[in-house]
Design a protein around this motif. Structure first.
Motif, PDB file in Angstrom:
ATOM      1  N   THR A  68     -70.674 -93.886  99.790  1.00  0.00           N
ATOM      2  CA  THR A  68     -70.769 -94.484  98.459  1.00  0.00           C
ATOM      3  C   THR A  68     -72.118 -95.184  98.318  1.00  0.00           C
ATOM      4  O   THR A  68     -72.801 -95.452  99.316  1.00  0.00           O
ATOM      5  N   GLN A  70     -72.607 -98.162  97.804  1.00  0.00           N
ATOM      6  CA  GLN A  70     -72.526 -99.468  98.472  1.00  0.00           C
ATOM      7  C   GLN A  70     -72.810 -99.361  99.962  1.00  0.00           C
ATOM      8  O   GLN A  70     -73.269-100.328 100.589  1.00  0.00           O
ATOM      9  N   THR A  71     -72.546 -98.202 100.564  1.00  0.00           N
ATOM     10  CA  THR A  71     -72.778 -98.039 102.004  1.00  0.00           C
ATOM     11  C   THR A  71     -74.142 -97.438 102.328  1.00  0.00           C
ATOM     12  O   THR A  71     -74.503 -97.318 103.498  1.00  0.00           O
ATOM     13  N   HIS A  93     -75.816 -93.750 105.806  1.00  0.00           N
ATOM     14  CA  HIS A  93     -74.823 -94.717 105.344  1.00  0.00           C
ATOM     15  C   HIS A  93     -74.312 -95.548 106.512  1.00  0.00           C
ATOM     16  O   HIS A  93     -74.311 -95.100 107.668  1.00  0.00           O
TER      17      HIS A  93
END
Length: 253
Positions: A68, A70-71, A93
């Protein structure tokens, strides 16, 4: 009398390699580089306990739901590819505080494989150990491959091979059969780990596009962390599949 128009030209007096001397050499390609989000600039270098490099389609589909924005930690850019090219980067990630995943979503040309390996294992990313997840190429495998059976083998760096069986990164896997070879990015990364004396295990699987291989990898990596893997059969075919791929039921190489 010979027809000078239709007759084949006589052989050149120069060798083919000599003819190349008259053509200018291509300019060298620029080096790949890492691009970090502005929030991550102060966290270099990255020093994960484990770096997983997903090259095969089953491995990419296995981790797909975990990747994602966010990662996202960084992206490896190949300068020769246009920015509009889909999936033109290798995104790295963070799966946990100690594990990074590099998702190779497009094939890397053989002539760029080692340059990419040098960036993935450089002074910016310094892992303690590496797991590479790649596929078996039929022309490189010596033996019988069946489309009805999922198989996996491994190759290891010398630093990993010295470890006891219970300490192995990928325990329980047989070694790749003698006489079979691995090439491309997976081999380049394993070679880079060997030079840097990093613990590394290269796992190659067959078939190249199969949900059974995803389940095999899931069991193999279960002990690495509490990841919530999720995939469907359709997702296996989304990653790394070439348009001219032909399924072959049995191959003797």
């Amino acid at each position: 009398m010979e027809d000078v128009i239709t007759e084949a030209a006589p052989p050149s007096r120069l060798l083919e390699e000599d003819l190349n001397n008259f053509t200018p050499s291509s300019p060298p390609l620029p080096s790949p580089f890492l691009l970090f989000p502005h929030t991550q600039q102060q966290q270099q270098p990255l020093k994960p306990t484990l770096l997983i490099i997903a090259i095969s389609s089953p491995s990419l589909s296995l981790f797909h739901n975990l990747l994602t924005p966010q990662t996202l930690t960084s992206s490896l850019i190949l300068p020769e590819l246009p920015l509009s090219y889909p999936n033109n980067t290798i995104n790295i990630h963070s799966l946990s505080s100690t594990i990074l995943l590099a998702a190779v979503q497009n094939p890397i040309p053989d002539n760029r494989a080692y340059a990419v390996a040098e960036i993935l294992l450089s002074n910016q990313i310094c892992p303690d150990s590496v797991i590479i997840l790649d596929s078996i190429q039929p022309m490189n495998h010596r033996g019988l491959l069946s489309s009805d059976e999922a198989v996996a083998f491994k190759l290891e760096s010398f630093a990993e091979r010295k470890k006891a069986n219970e300490e192995k990164l990928l325990g329980g896997l047989d070694y790749y059969p003698s006489g079979s070879v691995v090439d491309g990015l997976g081999a380049a990364i394993l070679g880079r780990c060997q030079i840097l004396k990093i613990r590394a295990s290269l796992c190659v699987t067959w078939p190249q596009f199969d949900s059974d291989v995803v389940l095999l990898l899931k069991d193999l990596l279960r002990g690495l962390g509490e990841f919530e893997f999720g995939f469907s059969d359709d997702e296996v075919f989304k990653f790394g599949r070439s348009k001219d791929h032909v399924f072959q039921s049995h191959l003797y190489i």
